[in-house]
Design a protein around this motif. Sequence first.
Motif, short mmCIF file in Angstrom:
data_model
loop_
_atom_site.label_atom_id
_atom_site.label_comp_id
_atom_site.label_asym_id
_atom_site.label_seq_id
_atom_site.Cartn_x
_atom_site.Cartn_y
_atom_site.Cartn_z
N HIS A 5 0.86 -1.19 0.00
CA HIS A 5 0.00 0.00 0.00
C HIS A 5 0.89 1.24 0.00
O HIS A 5 1.65 1.45 0.94
N LEU A 6 0.81 2.03 -1.06
CA LEU A 6 1.64 3.24 -1.18
C LEU A 6 0.75 4.47 -1.23
O LEU A 6 -0.40 4.38 -1.67
N SER A 7 1.30 5.59 -0.81
CA SER A 7 0.63 6.86 -1.12
C SER A 7 1.48 7.56 -2.16
O SER A 7 2.65 7.85 -1.92
N CYS A 8 0.92 7.80 -3.34
CA CYS A 8 1.68 8.38 -4.45
C CYS A 8 1.24 9.82 -4.70
O CYS A 8 1.06 10.25 -5.85
N GLY A 9 1.06 10.54 -3.61
CA GLY A 9 0.67 11.94 -3.71
C GLY A 9 0.07 12.36 -2.39
O GLY A 9 -0.37 11.52 -1.60
N SER A 10 0.09 13.66 -2.17
CA SER A 10 -0.45 14.18 -0.92
C SER A 10 -1.18 15.48 -1.22
O SER A 10 -0.63 16.35 -1.91
N LEU A 11 -2.43 15.57 -0.76
CA LEU A 11 -3.23 16.78 -0.98
C LEU A 11 -3.42 17.46 0.37
O LEU A 11 -3.78 16.80 1.35
N CYS A 12 -3.17 18.76 0.41
CA CYS A 12 -3.20 19.48 1.69
C CYS A 12 -4.16 20.66 1.64
O CYS A 12 -3.75 21.83 1.86
N PRO A 13 -5.45 20.42 1.35
CA PRO A 13 -6.40 21.55 1.31
C PRO A 13 -6.62 22.13 2.70
O PRO A 13 -6.46 21.43 3.70
N HIS A 14 -6.98 23.41 2.74
CA HIS A 14 -7.35 24.00 4.03
C HIS A 14 -8.65 23.36 4.51
O HIS A 14 -9.45 22.88 3.71
N GLY A 15 -8.85 23.33 5.84
CA GLY A 15 -10.13 22.87 6.37
C GLY A 15 -10.10 21.45 6.91
O GLY A 15 -11.05 20.70 6.75
N ARG A 16 -9.01 21.08 7.57
CA ARG A 16 -8.95 19.75 8.16
C ARG A 16 -10.14 19.50 9.09
O ARG A 16 -10.72 18.43 9.12
N ARG A 17 -10.52 20.56 9.82
CA ARG A 17 -11.63 20.47 10.77
C ARG A 17 -12.93 20.05 10.08
O ARG A 17 -13.70 19.27 10.61
N TRP A 18 -13.12 20.57 8.86
CA TRP A 18 -14.34 20.26 8.12
C TRP A 18 -14.28 18.89 7.50
O TRP A 18 -15.29 18.19 7.41
N LEU A 19 -13.09 18.50 7.06
CA LEU A 19 -12.97 17.25 6.31
C LEU A 19 -12.72 16.04 7.20
O LEU A 19 -13.07 14.91 6.84
N CYS A 35 -2.43 3.96 -3.47
CA CYS A 35 -2.21 3.11 -4.65
C CYS A 35 -1.75 1.74 -4.17
O CYS A 35 -1.27 1.60 -3.04
N LEU A 36 -1.89 0.74 -5.00
CA LEU A 36 -1.36 -0.59 -4.69
C LEU A 36 -0.22 -0.90 -5.64
O LEU A 36 -0.32 -0.63 -6.85
N LEU A 37 0.84 -1.47 -5.10
CA LEU A 37 1.92 -2.01 -5.92
C LEU A 37 1.92 -3.52 -5.72
O LEU A 37 2.18 -4.01 -4.62
N ILE A 38 1.56 -4.21 -6.80
CA ILE A 38 1.43 -5.67 -6.73
C ILE A 38 2.64 -6.30 -7.41
O ILE A 38 2.95 -5.97 -8.57
N HIS A 39 3.33 -7.15 -6.68
CA HIS A 39 4.47 -7.87 -7.25
C HIS A 39 3.91 -9.19 -7.79
O HIS A 39 3.73 -10.15 -7.04
N GLY A 40 3.58 -9.21 -9.07
CA GLY A 40 2.97 -10.39 -9.67
C GLY A 40 4.01 -11.33 -10.26
O GLY A 40 5.19 -10.98 -10.35
N PRO A 41 3.59 -12.50 -10.70
CA PRO A 41 4.53 -13.47 -11.26
C PRO A 41 5.18 -12.98 -12.56
O PRO A 41 6.30 -13.37 -12.88
N ASP A 42 4.50 -12.07 -13.28
CA ASP A 42 5.04 -11.61 -14.57
C ASP A 42 5.46 -10.15 -14.53
O ASP A 42 5.55 -9.49 -15.57
N GLY A 43 5.68 -9.60 -13.35
CA GLY A 43 6.09 -8.20 -13.25
C GLY A 43 5.23 -7.44 -12.27
O GLY A 43 4.41 -8.02 -11.56
N LEU A 44 5.45 -6.13 -12.27
CA LEU A 44 4.73 -5.28 -11.31
C LEU A 44 3.41 -4.79 -11.90
O LEU A 44 3.29 -4.59 -13.11
N ILE A 45 2.44 -4.61 -11.02
CA ILE A 45 1.12 -4.09 -11.40
C ILE A 45 0.82 -2.93 -10.46
O ILE A 45 0.98 -3.07 -9.24
N LEU A 46 0.39 -1.81 -11.02
CA LEU A 46 -0.01 -0.66 -10.19
C LEU A 46 -1.52 -0.50 -10.24
O LEU A 46 -2.12 -0.63 -11.31
N VAL A 47 -2.12 -0.22 -9.10
CA VAL A 47 -3.53 0.17 -9.06
C VAL A 47 -3.56 1.65 -8.69
O VAL A 47 -3.16 2.03 -7.59
N ASP A 48 -3.98 2.49 -9.63
CA ASP A 48 -3.91 3.95 -9.56
C ASP A 48 -2.44 4.41 -9.54
O ASP A 48 -1.53 3.64 -9.18
N THR A 49 -2.23 5.67 -9.92
CA THR A 49 -0.83 6.13 -10.01
C THR A 49 -0.56 7.42 -9.24
O THR A 49 0.60 7.83 -9.16
#
Length: 276
Positions: A5-19, A35-49
Amino acid sequence: MIIEHLSCGSLCPHGRRWLSGADAGHEPAELCCHCLLIHGPDGLILVDTGFGRADLRASSTRLGRSFTAIARPRLDESLCAIAQIEARGFRAADVRHILLTHLDLDHAGGLSDFPQATVHVHQAEHQAAMHPHLRERARYRACQWQHPVRWQVHAGEGESWMGLHGIKALPGSGDDILLIPLPGHTRGHCGIAVRSPAGWLLHAGDAYFHHGEMLDPPRYPAAIEVVESLLNVDRRQRRLNRDRLRALAQRRQADVRVFCAHDPQELKLLQAAGQV
Ligand SMILES: [Zn+2]
């Protein structure tokens, strides 16, 4: 099969209290791009980037000034999927397949870092991104797929899967990786289900934003619903699919782990549970 399980980005909008809730303080929120990084038998697979290197190097042109001003992405290239994959000793070409929940700019930005990968997306989403309606134009950024992308477009609903439907995405992976159509946030939005040794993982993309939406009864800040309604193309469908996800998460707690793209608490818990 190892799944990270990876985080491939970070969003920092104002309003933590609201969100995040009234006890969360006044500083900006910090939302992940799970995102998911899957180490499969035939190589790597990414779910979302998440975001790609080019997005962070030229954020106002690649992502747009208004998105950059409101969502406030952290311009840290070490978060990009390509940087995290290289840090593990792999190359971009080792990523054979990318499955996308949808083509919003905070999910598809990494495509240009993996030009050799086959990119799987639902047909309705591909159609929306290639021919956006007026109100969809800000969310899709054609610069993120200007290179020759090896699209593999999947149509229809697929077969019955745990009360939802699933399309077998990867030939050879059997029933282990499925696109689960969950439209509403965007026209062709999908979840991605992956069978891990510890049970099913269901990456629900932006079908919901806060872990409290999966509780029964749901408990989440009112501002979440406002943000989701502003971003969805079909409110009724989005809410219907969220209800179906909640029912699944409650009914099959022992064998399906449902999580969304931007909830840092879900990411933390799954990362703490370790690789599977
Ligand atoms: Zn998103």
